[in-house]
Design a protein around this motif. Structure first.
Motif, PDB file in Angstrom:
ATOM      1  N   ASP A 101       0.861  -1.182   0.000  1.00  0.00           N
ATOM      2  CA  ASP A 101       0.000   0.000   0.000  1.00  0.00           C
ATOM      3  C   ASP A 101       0.899   1.235   0.000  1.00  0.00           C
ATOM      4  N   ASP A 125       0.354   4.169  -0.809  1.00  0.00           N
ATOM      5  CA  ASP A 125      -0.275   5.410  -0.345  1.00  0.00           C
ATOM      6  C   ASP A 125      -0.068   5.624   1.145  1.00  0.00           C
ATOM      7  N   ASN A 126       0.227   4.553   1.851  1.00  0.00           N
ATOM      8  CA  ASN A 126       0.312   4.649   3.305  1.00  0.00           C
ATOM      9  C   ASN A 126       1.648   4.170   3.852  1.00  0.00           C
ATOM     10  N   SER A 168      -2.404   0.543  -5.340  1.00  0.00           N
ATOM     11  CA  SER A 168      -1.653   1.721  -4.894  1.00  0.00           C
ATOM     12  C   SER A 168      -0.301   1.729  -5.574  1.00  0.00           C
ATOM     13  N   TRP A 209       3.508   4.230  -6.319  1.00  0.00           N
ATOM     14  CA  TRP A 209       4.341   5.278  -5.723  1.00  0.00           C
ATOM     15  C   TRP A 209       4.385   6.545  -6.556  1.00  0.00           C
TER      16      TRP A 209
END
Length: 727
Positions: free
Chosen positions: A12, A14-15, A414, A416
């Motif tokens: 993930d 995004d996180n 997701s 980068w």
């Protein structure tokens, strides 16, 4: 649309944050250390509590499973440091290097763990019954223990650990200096300096100009009023490869080409006045000599005469002499062709008022020769290779060869960066094989070059019912999409994409579930380029080109005259290019074989000596190519850069089987997949190659593909070499 399988264990992005990854790396190392802390040494156990080979293997597999968390968290951080580098990521990455190095050294010198591997190997009946992949992983691990100093006295083990820690930090700093020096350079251009540049080149320079305005405004070196006063478009030269090559290949202004050449070949040297964000020099000179000294100390501790011997101990080649002979013999074969190449350039240079050809002229004049002799210009064919068409054609080629299918799922996952694309790979029966990401465009904060990162291996752990499929990152620095059109590739960029996808297939098509020898893992370094160089052949074949080319505006196929010209130009300048690769490989080999370790002056002197031996074109005294040679000072190619030519011999001979059977022959494709791509490092590379080819490799195909004529002497030498060494 097929859902994303949980077996891919996708990140993930995004996180994730540097701080979170830092905590995860530390926690993973702590957990692994805790496991090692509780592992008793075998010689400390009473006779009635001695563990069996079966229990030893269970312990080894449990430890491997614990290390998944570290492989994942560190793999993500290292990847982001390469493709999205900023101060926060870099700081965390570098802060963790000593801790990671210390952990790696502890594992390599951990007697209780080492004893369990020995127990497995020493129980001959148990070892013989293991699946080949597991047995190979055990053998490679035992060798790794020896090369990690497991047999050294405690005091020397501590010295070894210190060396490893210093080397990891120095290599990272070397890489930082190259990235910083590359991005620090910007040269605004006048209208007169733009003469000769193509439309695509001008678009790149204009894009670099917009980045320059944004960067200088953020730094405070330009005010908003200053920026507003600059013309639009504002053309700026940079050292990012697409921009650099656009100028070196097409700019009529010879002074501009020399200026840019000088800037490029003096990056991170004593001639580079740029500094990093902390105001520190970017000169790599001292770092290079320190790295060589530490590598020599490591070699001596392990009982080797020099670091080249350490490097070759894990490769197909057996000795420094063997590699040097291979390179010098190949240079002998390439030199006549290279002399013709150089004469061709020099003759053409006269037509452009250049009396003495210089390195900053070679790409420019080579392009003129292509246009006049072959009626071919990279810019003329670029519109026929829009990236979406190249990618779809590439997927069609591997489907015909191996029966595999690719589906894009970029919007479902997701990523980068917005430019990144994600795909799932399926077998002919719709079985999911793995997933891969493409990150193909040059941008600020991204390391130069192209590479495949085998982020996650195929792996299964029966005890916990954990299963993961292979996932990899394929990265390039291609010309980005500009002016509302998709990225238009040069044929060189097409070859690079095929090359990295070959690596990707090696990683993704493995059927091995022992992570240490799955995909590219465990494959000898001088054989790991075989699948990548092999894949390039389909971008040189007329049937392959038909699948990857169509005009970006009209969808028309590449015209016959341009196709014929492209195929005719395949071996253009191949002699010069081969000598260039041999120059790099010999330099790398010799500086790592030299004792005592060379200082900076010695490094430069060695490079000069190699150039006198094999190069034909004079190199300016200020050239500091070595200061930017990341492959050997910041990558895994130390005393191994020869691997490109060694593996090219293997790939050329492997492809000759397809030339005999038909380049899309599905039976031959199936055989290559099963004997090379699917087995990873579960068998020695020599065995895999001979299982496919039915014999040891021959240099004949390499010489033929390169446009060289083999002399009888070279053929005889190589026949002995192939039979003895099995390449």
């Amino acid at each position: 649309m097929t859902a994303i399988s949980p077996a891919l264990h996708l990140v993930d992005f995004d996180n994730v944050s540097p701080a979170t990854l830092q905590d995860q790396v530390r926690s993973a190392i702590d957990a692994a250390n805790a496991f090692l802390d509780t592992m008793p040494a075998l010689d400390s156990l009473p006779a009635d509590r001695q563990i069996s080979a079966e229990q030893a293997l269970a312990d080894v597999m449990s430890f491997d499973h614990i290390n998944l968390a570290l492989d994942r968290s560190w793999g993500i951080l290292s990847h982001l440091n390469s493709v999205m580098s900023n101060d926060d990521i870099r700081q965390v990455h570098h802060e963790l290097l000593p801790k990671l190095s210390a952990y790696g050294t502890r594992v390599g010198q951990h007697q209780p763990l080492f004893g369990r591997y020995q127990a497995i190997k020493n129980d001959t009946a148990f070892f013989a019954a293991l699946e080949p992949a597991r047995a190979r992983a055990i053998e490679l691990a035992l060798r790794s223990f020896e090369l990690s100093g497991v047999a050294l006295p405690k005091e020397e083990q501590a010295a070894f650990a210190d060396i490893q820690s210093k080397l990891s930090t120095l290599s990272a700093t070397f890489s930082d200096h190259i990235l910083d020096a590359t991005q620090a350079y910007a040269l605004p251009l006048s209208q007169a300096q733009l003469a000769g540049l193509t439309d695509s080149g001008l678009a790149l320079l204009a894009d670099a100009g917009e980045q320059y305005k944004t960067r200088e405004l953020a730094r405070g070196t330009l005010s908003q009023a200053d920026v507003d006063a600059l013309p639009t478009p504002y053309y700026v030269a940079s050292l990012n490869i697409p921009v650099y090559l656009a100028i070196m290949t097409h700019a009529d202004d010879r002074d501009l080409r020399e200026t840019l050449y000088r800037a490029y070949v003096t990056r991170a040297s004593e001639f580079d006045t740029h500094t990093n964000a902390k105001g520190e020099s970017l000169n790599n000179a001292d770092i290079m000599s320190q790295i060589l000294q530490l590598r020599e100390q490591k070699a001596k501790l392990l009982g080797f005469d020099n670091y080249a011997e350490v490097s070759l101990s894990t490769k197909m080649a057996d000795s420094v002499t063997e590699v040097e002979d291979f390179l010098r013999n190949l240079a002998t074969q390439a030199t006549p062709a290279a002399q013709q190449d150089l004469a061709q350039l020099q003759t053409c240079a006269q037509d452009y008022g250049i009396d003495e050809l210089q390195p900053w002229d070679s790409a420019y004049i080579a392009e003129k020769v292509k246009q006049s002799k072959f009626s071919l210009s990279q810019e003329e064919i670029r519109p026929y290779f829009p990236l979406p068409k190249v990618i779809s054609g590439l997927f069609a080629i591997v489907e015909r060869l191996y029966g595999i299918k690719v589906q894009e799922h970029s919007e479902s996952v997701s990523r980068w960066h917005d430019d990144v694309r994600f795909y799932q790979l399926f077998d002919a029966d719709d079985t999911l094989l793995g997933g891969f990401y493409f990150d193909l465009f040059a941008r600020s904060g991204k390391r130069g070059g192209a590479w495949m990162s085998g982020f996650q291996s195929r792996y299964r752990h029966e005890a916990t019912e954990h299963q993961q499929l292979p996932v990899c990152f394929m990265v390039g620095n291609f010309t980005p999409a500009l002016d509302g059109k998709p990225s238009l590739l040069t044929h060189d960029e097409v070859l690079t994409l095929f090359h990295e996808f070959g690596h990707g297939l090696h990683h993704l098509l493995t059927q091995v579930t022992v992570g240490d020898v799955a995909g590219v893992n465990g494959v000898e370094w001088d054989a790991v380029e075989l699948p990548s160089q092999f894949m390039e052949n389909w971008a040189w074949d007329s049937e392959g080109i038909a699948l990857i080319s169509s005009h970006v505006d009209t969808d028309e196929p590449l015209p016959t005259d341009k196709l014929d010209a492209l195929l005719a130009v395949k071996n253009f300048q191949s002699g010069m290019q081969t000598l260039r690769q041999i120059e790099f490989a010999l330099f790398d080999l010799l500086i790592h074989a030299h004792t005592p370790a060379l200082d900076y002056e010695g490094i430069l002197a060695t490079l000069d000596a190699v150039r006198r031996d094999v190069a034909l074109m004079h190199t300016p005294d200020y050239n500091r190519f070595a200061n930017g040679f990341s492959h050997i000072f910041a990558g895994g190619y130390a005393a191994g850069y020869y691997s490109y030519k060694w593996a090219e011999l293997l790939s050329a001979d492997a492809f000759s089987k397809f030339e005999e059977d038909g380049i899309f022959n599905p039976i031959t494709g199936k055989a290559f997949r099963e004997t090379i791509l699917s087995v990873g490092g579960s068998f020695p590379a020599k065995t895999n190659f001979e299982n496919f080819r039915g014999r040891s490799a021959s240099i004949d195909a390499l010489l033929r593909h390169s446009g060289f004529v083999a002399t009888q002497g070279m053929q005889n030498t190589d026949t002995t070499h192939s039979t003895r060494e099995g390449i």
